[in-house]
Scaffold this active site. Structure first.
Site, mmCIF file in Angstrom:
data_model
loop_
_atom_site.group_PDB
_atom_site.id
_atom_site.type_symbol
_atom_site.label_atom_id
_atom_site.label_comp_id
_atom_site.label_asym_id
_atom_site.label_seq_id
_atom_site.Cartn_x
_atom_site.Cartn_y
_atom_site.Cartn_z
ATOM 1 N N ASP A 134 0.860 -1.178 0.000
ATOM 2 C CA ASP A 134 0.000 0.000 0.000
ATOM 3 C C ASP A 134 0.898 1.230 0.000
ATOM 4 O O ASP A 134 1.680 1.422 0.941
ATOM 5 C CB ASP A 134 -0.916 -0.004 1.229
ATOM 6 C CG ASP A 134 -1.823 1.217 1.274
ATOM 7 O OD1 ASP A 134 -2.591 1.429 0.317
ATOM 8 O OD2 ASP A 134 -1.739 1.978 2.264
ATOM 9 N N GLU A 153 -1.597 -1.608 -6.077
ATOM 10 C CA GLU A 153 -2.837 -1.003 -6.570
ATOM 11 C C GLU A 153 -2.585 -0.342 -7.916
ATOM 12 O O GLU A 153 -1.519 0.240 -8.151
ATOM 13 C CB GLU A 153 -3.356 0.037 -5.580
ATOM 14 C CG GLU A 153 -3.977 -0.554 -4.330
ATOM 15 C CD GLU A 153 -4.540 0.525 -3.422
ATOM 16 O OE1 GLU A 153 -5.764 0.597 -3.262
ATOM 17 O OE2 GLU A 153 -3.736 1.285 -2.861
ATOM 18 N N ASP A 182 -3.144 1.343 7.201
ATOM 19 C CA ASP A 182 -2.299 1.022 6.051
ATOM 20 C C ASP A 182 -1.938 -0.460 6.008
ATOM 21 O O ASP A 182 -1.907 -1.068 4.938
ATOM 22 C CB ASP A 182 -1.027 1.878 6.072
ATOM 23 C CG ASP A 182 -1.335 3.364 5.963
ATOM 24 O OD1 ASP A 182 -2.362 3.696 5.342
ATOM 25 O OD2 ASP A 182 -0.567 4.182 6.508
#
Length: 398
Positions: A189, A274, A355
């Site tokens: 992340d 991502e 996170d």
């Protein structure tokens, strides 16, 4: 196992003589001129609904050299000029394939100064590189050795805004081989408070290279702004001073990302990230500077090619997947999760670091999506394509 050699560029700094610098500067200008002339010709033909390919622009180049106005194009090596036409052809190929925007004209002040030489335009012998139209080899600082027995295919000479000269040598590197299989997988992340948060719970600090040199950069930019545009020498000195600060920031950032991505690729067989659209995110004026300094796009690009080199897998999940609002323990989806909430407790009793929880969810959905064989490259090369978590088996009509 089939051995495939990876083409790899080795970049070195060099210090040209006055004659070499003058010859290269002329070559840079001619490369830019030929590129712009060919782009203008192809654009004009495009308005007439005609296609002009590389062969046609190559014939145009021959005709341009015979004119009195452009006779100076024949004073430099012809190979970099031909390579500029090939690069333009590649740009149009990407445009027609909807992978890039329409090619733009090169600017004397803003565009990168570079010239590419192929094997017919340079001589590499006993560790000395001599380019066409030059009598002496380049004074290269060999900061690292080339792979043993490597054969050069191209040599690209460039000059950056800080007036530093570089030569990039493209070779096949037999030392780059797939690493032994590793059973580890990690979800990542990205963020601003911490550059990366791993699903293992590890947090990697954000160095904030631009912020560390912001005072020095602001001072250099103020000095440049005070120089009148007609004051060539003083303005050039101030411009170089500001460019050196920018170069320092860029070099430190790239070095940090190289070390970080190499470590992640060596330690993990599968890496899940991502699929962020950074170009849209930097439109936020409040966060644009911090996002640009974090260099998420460059981080992802490095992961991609290093994973390909070493036999690893990089998976990108849907950017709209609610990784922060989903409990990684029980799967409960929270209604809201404001950015100021850094820790939260789920109804199941689990307390999450925002996170770390997001990284765990990214890993879980990425490993699920990998069964479909979806990864990073198909998403980037297919405009409007669906990401891994969105792919479904098409329904067959009866």
């Amino acid at each position: 196992m089939k051995t495939t050699h990876v083409k790899r560029a080795f970049k070195y700094r060099f210090y040209p003589t006055d004659a070499q610098a003058a010859e290269l500067s002329r070559t840079f200008g001619c490369v830019r001129k030929v590129y712009n002339l060919a782009l203008a010709a192809r654009t004009e033909a495009w308005t007439r609904q005609e296609r002009v390919n590389y062969n046609a622009t190559s014939a145009m180049l021959t005709a341009w050299k015979k004119t009195e106005e452009l006779a100076y194009l024949g004073e430099v090596s012809s190979v970099p000029l031909q390579q500029a036409l090939r690069h333009l052809q590649t740009a149009f190929t990407h445009f027609f394939g909807k992978r890039a925007k329409y090619p733009r004209f090169k600017s004397r002040k803003k565009s990168r100064k570079s010239a590419e030489y192929t094997t017919s335009a340079f001589r590499f012998q006993d560790g000395a590189l001599t380019l066409a139209k030059m009598t002496e080899p380049l004074d290269i600082v060999w900061s690292r050795p080339l792979p043993e027995g490597a054969t050069l295919s191209t040599a690209t000479v460039s000059q950056d805004a800080a007036d530093r000269w570089y030569v990039s040598l493209l070779v096949e590197d037999p030392t780059v081989k797939p690493l032994p299989a590793a059973g580890a997988a990690v979800g990542i992340d990205v963020g601003l408070d911490h550059l990366l948060t791993l699903s293992t719970g590890e947090k990697i600090a954000n160095p904030r290279h631009e912020r560390r040199d912001r005072t020095r950069l602001a001072k250099a930019q103020r000095q440049l702004a005070r120089k009148a545009k007609g004051d060539g020498t003083n303005r050039a000195k101030a411009r170089r001073k500001a460019a050196k600060v920018y170069a320092r920031i860029t070099d430190r950032r790239r070095d940090h990302l190289h070390k970080l991505t190499t470590r992640l690729v060596r330690e993990n067989q599968t890496i899940v990230i991502e699929d962020l659209t950074v170009r849209n995110m930097v439109k936020n004026r409040s966060l644009a500077r911090a996002i640009s300094d974090a260099a998420w796009s460059e981080f992802r690009s490095m992961l991609e090619y290093k994973a390909q080199w070493y036999g690893r897998e990089v998976i990108a999940i849907d950017r709209w997947f609610p990784s922060s609002k989903l409990c990684s323990t029980c799967g409960t989806l929270q209604d809201k999760m404001p950015l100021n909430v850094r820790t939260w407790t789920c109804d199941c009793g689990t307390t999450h670091d925002r996170d770390v929880n997001a990284a765990k969810n990214i890993l879980a959905v990425g490993l699920t999506a990998s069964v479909c064989g979806a990864g990073v490259r198909p998403q980037r090369n297919t405009p409007g394509g669906q990401s891994a978590t969105k792919q479904k088996t098409p329904r067959r009509e009866p």
